[in-house]
Design a protein around this motif. Structure first.
Motif, PDB file in Angstrom:
ATOM      1  N   ASN A 179      30.856   1.263 -11.716  1.00 15.65           N
ATOM      2  CA  ASN A 179      30.887  -0.079 -11.148  1.00 15.65           C
ATOM      3  C   ASN A 179      29.484  -0.476 -10.703  1.00 15.65           C
ATOM      4  N   ARG A 180      29.329  -1.750 -10.348  1.00 17.70           N
ATOM      5  CA  ARG A 180      27.992  -2.270 -10.055  1.00 17.70           C
ATOM      6  C   ARG A 180      27.329  -1.553  -8.880  1.00 17.70           C
ATOM      7  N   ARG A 181      28.084  -1.359  -7.811  1.00 13.26           N
ATOM      8  CA  ARG A 181      27.504  -0.744  -6.617  1.00 13.26           C
ATOM      9  C   ARG A 181      27.058   0.682  -6.899  1.00 13.26           C
ATOM     10  N   ARG A 182      27.885   1.443  -7.607  1.00 15.83           N
ATOM     11  CA  ARG A 182      27.533   2.833  -7.893  1.00 15.83           C
ATOM     12  C   ARG A 182      26.350   2.921  -8.857  1.00 15.83           C
TER      13      ARG A 182
ATOM     14  N   LEU B 219      23.591  -1.221 -15.589  1.00 12.23           N
ATOM     15  CA  LEU B 219      23.643  -2.024 -14.368  1.00 12.23           C
ATOM     16  C   LEU B 219      23.666  -3.517 -14.681  1.00 12.23           C
TER      17      LEU B 219
ATOM     18  N   TRP C 124      24.868 -10.819  -7.831  1.00 14.35           N
ATOM     19  CA  TRP C 124      25.325  -9.650  -7.098  1.00 14.35           C
ATOM     20  C   TRP C 124      24.252  -8.588  -6.925  1.00 14.35           C
ATOM     21  N   LYS C 125      23.120  -8.730  -7.590  1.00 14.66           N
ATOM     22  CA  LYS C 125      22.093  -7.693  -7.582  1.00 14.66           C
ATOM     23  C   LYS C 125      21.243  -7.739  -6.307  1.00 14.66           C
ATOM     24  N   ASP C 126      20.711  -6.577  -5.920  1.00 10.96           N
ATOM     25  CA  ASP C 126      19.747  -6.536  -4.823  1.00 10.96           C
ATOM     26  C   ASP C 126      18.527  -7.367  -5.175  1.00 10.96           C
TER      27      ASP C 126
ATOM     28  N   TRP D 287      23.937   0.715  -9.157  1.00 11.45           N
ATOM     29  CA  TRP D 287      22.727   0.340  -8.433  1.00 11.45           C
ATOM     30  C   TRP D 287      22.241   1.486  -7.550  1.00 11.45           C
ATOM     31  N   ALA D 288      23.175   2.172  -6.893  1.00 11.01           N
ATOM     32  CA  ALA D 288      22.802   3.337  -6.090  1.00 11.01           C
ATOM     33  C   ALA D 288      22.225   4.438  -6.986  1.00 11.01           C
TER      34      ALA D 288
END
Length: 328
Positions: free
Chosen positions: A301-304, A235, A86-88, A306-307
């Protein structure tokens, strides 16, 4: 900006901070209202940052960081990055873009070159580079302290912040364009502006003997660097937990890990409080840093997360570079 790119650039940023933090000392701040002195500080900054010792040392730090990132890439490909689709950032070994052997060879070559280049500066500087490789190997590979909290945050902070900061200070002290030039310039200007100041002799003694280590800046920036680690390790919570790594986030949980990070950041802010009072840009950046932390803590959460990593990385670089270039 990938996470690996961040971890290559952060040591370079801390290296510059260690080298130029003397220009953020109280002695230099006392002269900052004078336009002539601001021009002098500008000259000192560019003379040091573009000098031959500095350019060579940038290369050494970059090669050491590149080697460390590749060691981590190789080690993570064997466990945690297998669960991190799921990571960039996707591990090139897991993705089949690079072979384990090529990553190992690149890491070894970068490590050897970094030490060779380090010796071109001084034996002490090369020793710092060697220590960096030691912390990188023991953190990422064996005994893989990355998965043994709280040693993970200690080792990460030492490798990415503490050692580069000290390396930068060493280059600043040893290069002709560094402390010797700054000492002479500061002494002349201070003597002309404050001829009857009794503190002048103490100031000269401090700078001439090379004991002007910026302790507050060192401690504050390291605490902020450690705080940043708590976000990056949060993360990686899911893949690290799946692979059995007992990182700080896995041991404490995401929210407690981020709460600990906020505490570390606040401690760093307290240490650097005087600097924030004298530099509104730094104060605003630090406030934004805390707001991003709070935003991540509300819903980790993962998206937040990572941002948040991307935003904090950008803020750290802008904040530190703004601080060392404050006279420009």
């Amino acid at each position: 900006m990938t996470l690996q790119g961040v971890f290559v650039l952060i040591p370079l940023a801390y290296f510059l901070i260690g080298g130029l933090s003397t220009l953020a000392s109280p002695a230099f701040f006392s002269l900052s209202p004078f336009c002539f002195f601001r021009q002098l500080a500008k000259f000192l900054i560019f003379t040091f940052t573009l000098s031959f010792p500095s350019l060579i040392s940038y290369l050494a730090v970059f090669l050491a960081s590149l080697s460390g990132c590749n060691v981590n890439t190789y080690a993570d490909s064997r466990e945690s990055d297998k669960y991190a689709y799921w990571k960039d950032y996707h591990n090139p070994i897991v993705e089949g873009v690079a072979s384990p052997k090529s990553i190992i060879h690149l890491s070894a070559a970068s490590a050897v070159l970094s030490v060779i280049v380090g010796f071109m500066i001084s034996s002490i500087f090369a020793l710092i580079i060697l220590l960096g490789h030691f912390f990188s190997l023991t953190y990422s590979y064996k005994p893989r302290l990355k998965g043994k909290a709280p040693l993970d945050i200690i080792w990460n902070t030492i490798g990415l912040a503490t050692l580069p900061f000290i390396a930068g200070h060493i280059v600043y002290l040893e290069s002709p364009e560094g402390l010797s030039l700054s000492t002479l310039s500061l002494s002349v200007i201070y003597s002309a502006l404050y001829p009857s100041d009794l503190h002048f002799n103490v100031l000269i003694m401090t700078y001439v003997t090379g004991k002007s280590f910026p302790l507050n800046f060192f401690l504050g920036s390291n605490l902020i660097g450690a705080a940043f680690y708590t976000v990056t390790v949060a993360l990686d919570y899911e893949p690290d937990k799946s692979s059995g790594l007992r990182t700080l986030a896995v041991s404490l949980g995401k929210k407690h890990c981020l709460s600990f990070g906020i505490i570390l950041a606040l401690m760093g802010g307290i240490v650097l409080f005087d600097m924030m009072l004298s530099n509104i840009k730094f104060a605003l950046a630090f406030s934004s840093f805390l707001l991003i932390f709070a935003w991540a803590l509300l819903n980790p959460n993962r998206r937040r997360l990572w941002a948040s990593v991307k935003l904090i990385a950008l803020l750290l670089l802008v904040c530190f570079l703004s601080e060392v270039l404050m006279f420009l």
